[in-house]
Write a protein that holds these residues in place. Sequence first.
Motif, PDB file in Angstrom:
ATOM      1  N   TYR A 171      68.314 -82.281  70.255  1.00 14.56           N
ATOM      2  CA  TYR A 171      68.264 -83.139  69.075  1.00 14.56           C
ATOM      3  C   TYR A 171      69.563 -83.925  68.846  1.00 14.56           C
ATOM      4  CZ  TYR A 171      68.545 -83.967  63.979  1.00 14.56           C
ATOM      5  OH  TYR A 171      68.771 -84.491  62.739  1.00 14.56           O
ATOM      6  N   PRO A 172      70.746 -83.273  68.771  1.00 14.66           N
ATOM      7  CA  PRO A 172      71.964 -84.069  68.544  1.00 14.66           C
ATOM      8  C   PRO A 172      72.347 -84.934  69.729  1.00 14.66           C
ATOM      9  CG  PRO A 172      72.519 -81.759  68.854  1.00 14.66           C
ATOM     10  CD  PRO A 172      71.037 -81.829  68.764  1.00 14.66           C
ATOM     11  N   LEU A 173      71.953 -84.516  70.934  1.00 16.39           N
ATOM     12  CA  LEU A 173      72.241 -85.366  72.106  1.00 16.39           C
ATOM     13  C   LEU A 173      71.471 -86.677  71.997  1.00 16.39           C
ATOM     14  CD1 LEU A 173      73.652 -85.562  74.903  1.00 16.39           C
ATOM     15  CD2 LEU A 173      71.498 -84.777  75.883  1.00 16.39           C
ATOM     16  N   TYR A 174      70.214 -86.602  71.598  1.00 13.80           N
ATOM     17  CA  TYR A 174      69.426 -87.820  71.441  1.00 13.80           C
ATOM     18  C   TYR A 174      70.010 -88.703  70.351  1.00 13.80           C
ATOM     19  CZ  TYR A 174      65.524 -87.103  74.637  1.00 13.80           C
ATOM     20  OH  TYR A 174      64.759 -86.994  75.772  1.00 13.80           O
ATOM     21  N   VAL A 175      70.519 -88.096  69.284  1.00 17.04           N
ATOM     22  CA  VAL A 175      71.105 -88.886  68.202  1.00 17.04           C
ATOM     23  C   VAL A 175      72.343 -89.634  68.690  1.00 17.04           C
ATOM     24  CG1 VAL A 175      72.269 -88.786  65.962  1.00 17.04           C
ATOM     25  CG2 VAL A 175      70.212 -87.433  66.341  1.00 17.04           C
TER      26      VAL A 175
ATOM     27  N   GLU B 197      72.823 -85.209  60.481  1.00 12.44           N
ATOM     28  CA  GLU B 197      71.906 -84.618  61.458  1.00 12.44           C
ATOM     29  C   GLU B 197      71.446 -83.238  61.005  1.00 12.44           C
ATOM     30  OE1 GLU B 197      73.002 -85.086  65.760  1.00 12.44           O
ATOM     31  OE2 GLU B 197      74.801 -85.924  64.856  1.00 12.44           O
ATOM     32  N   MET B 198      72.392 -82.413  60.564  1.00 13.14           N
ATOM     33  CA  MET B 198      72.028 -81.071  60.136  1.00 13.14           C
ATOM     34  C   MET B 198      71.158 -81.114  58.894  1.00 13.14           C
ATOM     35  SD  MET B 198      75.582 -79.010  60.925  1.00 13.14           S
ATOM     36  CE  MET B 198      74.924 -77.433  60.364  1.00 13.14           C
ATOM     37  N   ASN B 199      71.495 -81.989  57.955  1.00 13.37           N
ATOM     38  CA  ASN B 199      70.700 -82.121  56.731  1.00 13.37           C
ATOM     39  C   ASN B 199      69.275 -82.531  57.063  1.00 13.37           C
ATOM     40  OD1 ASN B 199      69.606 -83.210  54.194  1.00 13.37           O
ATOM     41  ND2 ASN B 199      71.692 -82.972  53.414  1.00 13.37           N
TER      42      ASN B 199
ATOM     43  N   THR C 267      79.302 -79.998  69.400  1.00 13.00           N
ATOM     44  CA  THR C 267      79.697 -79.372  68.141  1.00 13.00           C
ATOM     45  C   THR C 267      78.524 -79.291  67.162  1.00 13.00           C
ATOM     46  OG1 THR C 267      80.481 -81.526  67.359  1.00 13.00           O
ATOM     47  CG2 THR C 267      82.113 -80.062  68.334  1.00 13.00           C
ATOM     48  N   THR C 268      77.715 -80.347  67.116  1.00 16.24           N
ATOM     49  CA  THR C 268      76.570 -80.352  66.206  1.00 16.24           C
ATOM     50  C   THR C 268      75.527 -79.343  66.657  1.00 16.24           C
ATOM     51  OG1 THR C 268      77.009 -82.694  65.810  1.00 16.24           O
ATOM     52  CG2 THR C 268      74.922 -81.834  65.009  1.00 16.24           C
ATOM     53  N   LYS C 269      75.346 -79.225  67.960  1.00 15.36           N
ATOM     54  CA  LYS C 269      74.447 -78.190  68.490  1.00 15.36           C
ATOM     55  C   LYS C 269      74.854 -76.818  68.009  1.00 15.36           C
ATOM     56  CE  LYS C 269      75.392 -76.166  72.179  1.00 15.36           C
ATOM     57  NZ  LYS C 269      76.101 -74.897  72.551  1.00 15.36           N
TER      58      LYS C 269
END
Length: 420
Positions: free
Chosen positions: A161-165, A378-380, A263-265
């Motif tokens: 998910y965060p990689l795609y973002v 992203e997390m929200n 980091t987001t992952k």
Amino acid sequence: MSTPTQEHKASDEGQVLADPTAYSDEPRLHAALTNLRANEPVAWVDNAPYRPFWAITKHADIMAIERENNLFVSGPRPLLMPADAEDLLQAQQDAGIGLRTLIHMDDPHHRDVRKIGADWFRPKAMRALKLRVDELARRYVDRMRDIGPECDFVTDIAVNYPLYVILSLLGLPEEDFPRMLQLTQEMFGGDDAEHQRGGTPEDMLAVLMDFFTYFASLTASRRAHPTDDLASAIANGLIDGEPMSDMDTASYYVIVASAGHDTTKDGISGGLRALIDYPDQLARLRDDPALMPTAVEEMIRWTTPVKEFMRTATADTEVRGVPIAQGESVYLAYVSGNRDEEIFDEPFRFDVSRDPNKHLSFGYGVHFCLGAALARMEMNSLFTELVPRLESIELAGPPELSATTFVGGLKHLPIRYSVR
């Protein structure tokens, strides 16, 4: 790279910070850090293969050092690496072919380079990106539903998910995403046997060169045919009216693509594990969705994906009365600062309503994380989509944390669940 010759008494507890496996054993790590905060908040660590450093474990001291960015600088040692890897990187930089990202730089050059990408992380840009982020959040919660009732949340959801973002922000084609995933895992998995390409500095250099080869082609394309994306802004960015060097340009891509993803992952996967471990907090969040912003901040504090940065003293000074000589390095232990009993009420309690929450997970001062707003969004978006649709969830096996001294978190989170 020279090492100061002044003799210091090494800290027994502090050795944990120079042991990558400690970060995969949270009880051991936090027991040592709690002891350091109470009894040895400025501790000398001398543990091969790393060069010695002062471990700074109190929140107030970390913030004070971050504020003094002329006295404590990033170069030449911005993060903890084995001595031979530091030497190889320095030799590469001296030759003009080494990784030199924002985390390696100091002002005024750091400030000028940071400006090139800053507009892409401001509120206006975040609002424009939110539709894409929300769309991807729905896609991956739908994927959870479709592959259930069990999955490895890290490998099936959180890494993708965060990689795609971030790669959507850069404007890269989706067919290149698997390659970027492998490279980012190899970069931040250098201390972990499962993700590392190999165990030598030369192996890490090979990972960097693969990044550079890919991004050199991207730079040439965006300079010839500019587009409306972050990759174009980086490729065509100017410092004092001149384009950045090829290596500085490639380094900019590397830090955005890798740090903005990994980091987001870690925040997402560690955040979900916390909700599993604390079902009362999951219930609060489900009953009161307005708690989502504070819940996200608590997840970021709880997981602390970036474990540390280092700074080097440019003059003789002291921290908490302990003399720090010019040329000696300090290790800013963000994981410890985020559990500081003087700052956080019951720091080992996960609380989705914690406010205030003065965590250090994004750093502080001039090096405050460029992508903080994006990570929060992203997390929200993901948890706003997931929590109302989550009918049940539990662990389906033991979670596994990566061995690291820099960026890391869960590498496996097997779960059993029901998603509408």
